[in-house]
Scaffold this active site. Structure first.
Site, short mmCIF file in Angstrom:
data_model
loop_
_atom_site.label_atom_id
_atom_site.label_comp_id
_atom_site.label_asym_id
_atom_site.label_seq_id
_atom_site.Cartn_x
_atom_site.Cartn_y
_atom_site.Cartn_z
N ARG A 64 33.72 -36.16 16.74
CA ARG A 64 32.88 -35.18 16.05
C ARG A 64 32.16 -35.87 14.88
O ARG A 64 32.44 -37.01 14.53
CB ARG A 64 33.74 -34.04 15.50
CG ARG A 64 34.87 -34.55 14.63
CD ARG A 64 35.41 -33.57 13.65
NE ARG A 64 36.55 -34.15 12.93
CZ ARG A 64 36.45 -35.00 11.93
NH1 ARG A 64 35.25 -35.41 11.52
NH2 ARG A 64 37.52 -35.49 11.35
N GLY A 65 31.26 -35.12 14.24
CA GLY A 65 30.64 -35.62 13.03
C GLY A 65 31.61 -35.57 11.86
O GLY A 65 32.66 -34.96 11.92
N ARG A 110 33.91 -37.27 8.42
CA ARG A 110 34.76 -38.39 8.04
C ARG A 110 36.21 -38.07 8.40
O ARG A 110 36.50 -37.56 9.47
CB ARG A 110 34.51 -38.69 6.57
CG ARG A 110 33.05 -39.12 6.38
CD ARG A 110 32.58 -39.08 4.95
NE ARG A 110 32.78 -40.34 4.26
CZ ARG A 110 32.10 -40.70 3.17
NH1 ARG A 110 31.17 -39.90 2.66
NH2 ARG A 110 32.34 -41.84 2.57
N HIS A 164 45.03 -32.49 9.94
CA HIS A 164 45.49 -31.29 10.63
C HIS A 164 47.02 -31.29 10.61
O HIS A 164 47.65 -32.35 10.73
CB HIS A 164 45.02 -31.24 12.08
CG HIS A 164 43.54 -31.06 12.23
ND1 HIS A 164 42.83 -30.11 11.52
CD2 HIS A 164 42.64 -31.69 13.02
CE1 HIS A 164 41.56 -30.17 11.86
NE2 HIS A 164 41.42 -31.13 12.76
N GLY A 191 33.77 -29.28 11.41
CA GLY A 191 33.45 -30.54 12.08
C GLY A 191 33.11 -30.25 13.53
O GLY A 191 33.97 -29.76 14.27
N CYS A 241 37.25 -35.60 3.97
CA CYS A 241 35.80 -35.53 4.22
C CYS A 241 35.00 -36.38 3.23
O CYS A 241 33.83 -36.10 2.96
CB CYS A 241 35.32 -34.08 4.18
SG CYS A 241 36.06 -33.07 5.48
#
Length: 223
Positions: free
Chosen positions: A74-75, A77, A81, A147, A176
């Site tokens: 994904r996009g 940084r 989780h 994201g 991020c």
């Protein structure tokens, strides 16, 4: 599993291995593109781990506890989780919903913000900073992450909301890429909400989120 507004609404109650989730998302997105499956919202939790987006900087990964680190595709940084965090993965067909990725991301942010408002937390976007924020000034902190990836107009990945995770785990990264502000959760703010409460609020606000995805000019695409 059931259907909400014509979309499969799936909630996993056990921790889902990240590699399994990635494979499942990829397979579902391919099936949606091929017209072999419908759209889906998948709500779940993961065991403690870090994900690296396409802009991840290795200098922002410390990981003293040795959590697994996954390339997410994904996009963005680095993101954490873990248990107590509601993760939502969206497989939506933007070819049928306006082909506007910026609109999709803005609507997704709004969905999370509206959900948090229903739970008693005033959240907002912050100019120049990714994610969902609450508070102001020195006390402003991140409570949700966004994201996404869009491939051939089908979405992958989505959002996370910190319900009651172990906030110390975020110390293993610069979340991020933003080192100047902290991370918070519903529990840390004194909101006694469960994951089921969050799911119910998300479902309630789903129609408004979908209504914001409409025909407009495409701004970008991922091949």
């Amino acid at each position: 599993m059931r259907t909400v507004k014509g979309i499969e609404w799936r909630v996993s109650h056990d921790l889902v291995p990240y590699e399994q989730a990635l494979a499942d998302m990829d397979a579902r997105a391919a099936a949606v593109r091929a017209g072999e499956a419908g759209e889906r919202v998948w709500l779940l939790e993961h065991a403690p781990l870090f994900t690296a987006g396409t802009s991840a900087d290795p200098a922002e990964l410390f990981n003293p506890q040795g959590f697994p680190v996954f390339e997410a595709g994904r996009g963005g940084r680095y993101t954490y989780h873990g248990p107590g965090q509601r993760v939502g993965y969206l497989t939506l067909d933007l070819a049928k919903r306006g082909k506007d990725i910026r609109c999709f991301v803005h609507a997704l942010e709004g969905w999370v913000i509206d959900t948090l408002a229903d739970l008693g937390v005033a959240a907002h976007r912050s100019e120049g900073r990714i994610g969902i924020w609450t508070g102001s000034g020195p006390s402003e902190a991140k409570i949700g992450a966004i994201g996404v990836r869009v491939k051939r107009w089908v979405t992958l990945h989505g959002f996370s909301i910190n319900v009651d995770p172990d906030l110390s785990h975020f110390g293993g990264i610069v979340p991020c890429g933003i080192a100047t502000h902290g991370v918070t959760s519903l529990a840390a703010l004194g909101v006694a909400a469960t994951l089921a409460d969050v799911d119910h609020a998300l479902e309630k606000r789903l129609p408004e989120f979908l209504a914001k995805l409409g025909p407009s000019i495409p701004l970008l695409a991922d091949g």
